[in-house]
Design a protein around this motif. Sequence first.
Motif, PDB file in Angstrom:
ATOM      1  N   SER A 110       0.796  -1.225   0.000  1.00  0.00           N
ATOM      2  CA  SER A 110       0.000   0.000   0.000  1.00  0.00           C
ATOM      3  C   SER A 110       0.832   1.281   0.000  1.00  0.00           C
ATOM      4  O   SER A 110       0.288   2.366  -0.150  1.00  0.00           O
ATOM      5  CB  SER A 110      -0.927   0.009   1.214  1.00  0.00           C
ATOM      6  N   LEU A 111       2.143   1.176   0.170  1.00  0.00           N
ATOM      7  CA  LEU A 111       2.997   2.365   0.237  1.00  0.00           C
ATOM      8  C   LEU A 111       4.142   2.249  -0.765  1.00  0.00           C
ATOM      9  O   LEU A 111       4.598   1.162  -1.076  1.00  0.00           O
ATOM     10  CB  LEU A 111       3.587   2.523   1.638  1.00  0.00           C
ATOM     11  N   GLY A 112       4.624   3.364  -1.223  1.00  0.00           N
ATOM     12  CA  GLY A 112       5.762   3.371  -2.127  1.00  0.00           C
ATOM     13  C   GLY A 112       7.092   3.433  -1.404  1.00  0.00           C
ATOM     14  O   GLY A 112       8.135   3.317  -2.016  1.00  0.00           O
ATOM     15  N   SER A 113       7.068   3.583  -0.097  1.00  0.00           N
ATOM     16  CA  SER A 113       8.296   3.702   0.694  1.00  0.00           C
ATOM     17  C   SER A 113       8.829   2.334   1.082  1.00  0.00           C
ATOM     18  O   SER A 113       8.083   1.374   1.225  1.00  0.00           O
ATOM     19  CB  SER A 113       8.020   4.501   1.962  1.00  0.00           C
ATOM     20  N   ARG A 114      10.115   2.273   1.294  1.00  0.00           N
ATOM     21  CA  ARG A 114      10.777   1.054   1.748  1.00  0.00           C
ATOM     22  C   ARG A 114      10.992   1.170   3.256  1.00  0.00           C
ATOM     23  O   ARG A 114      11.358   2.227   3.758  1.00  0.00           O
ATOM     24  CB  ARG A 114      12.106   0.919   1.021  1.00  0.00           C
ATOM     25  N   PHE A 115      10.764   0.082   3.972  1.00  0.00           N
ATOM     26  CA  PHE A 115      10.950   0.048   5.420  1.00  0.00           C
ATOM     27  C   PHE A 115      12.085  -0.904   5.764  1.00  0.00           C
ATOM     28  O   PHE A 115      12.326  -1.870   5.044  1.00  0.00           O
ATOM     29  CB  PHE A 115       9.665  -0.415   6.125  1.00  0.00           C
ATOM     30  N   GLU A 116      12.736  -0.617   6.868  1.00  0.00           N
ATOM     31  CA  GLU A 116      13.826  -1.477   7.319  1.00  0.00           C
ATOM     32  C   GLU A 116      13.732  -1.650   8.814  1.00  0.00           C
ATOM     33  O   GLU A 116      13.488  -0.693   9.547  1.00  0.00           O
ATOM     34  CB  GLU A 116      15.170  -0.864   6.937  1.00  0.00           C
ATOM     35  N   ARG A 117      13.908  -2.862   9.255  1.00  0.00           N
ATOM     36  CA  ARG A 117      13.958  -3.180  10.686  1.00  0.00           C
ATOM     37  C   ARG A 117      15.332  -3.782  10.945  1.00  0.00           C
ATOM     38  O   ARG A 117      15.843  -4.542  10.135  1.00  0.00           O
ATOM     39  CB  ARG A 117      12.894  -4.216  11.050  1.00  0.00           C
TER      40      ARG A 117
END
Length: 135
Positions: free
Chosen positions: A123-130
């Motif tokens: 749903s988002l164009g952003s990349r996430f990192e954990r």
Amino acid sequence: MLVGVGALVVVVGGIIFIFAGRGEQDLRVELKVPDQAPIGVPFDLSVIATNDSSSTLHDVQLALELPEEVAFAGSPADKLFETKTIGSLGSGSITEAKYALIVSGGENTIKPIRVRVSYQPASLGSRFERSASVD
């Protein structure tokens, strides 16, 4: 957590959760390690990723970083970093990445293993990192 004892490296806590927080996280990741890892004997480390969100996570990538004196079995001893592409992970899906590791020394020491997981929610164009570590 890797703890050296005599000629053994003991991995404390057979299963170590490195991300939890189901309400806030799209992705839950856990490490599974044996209770003991003798020096010079390969052992398996599993990274299990679970998509707790209601949508597909795309381009899931895993990066594992090892401390000195722990290496990927069958690789040069100075290789301390490895990445794997998981791809897409559907809602409620679970995937497991296994690594064969070997301890070469460091008796009576604690050895941190670090993992970083990045992904892109549908749903988002952003990349996430954990990122997290086990000491």
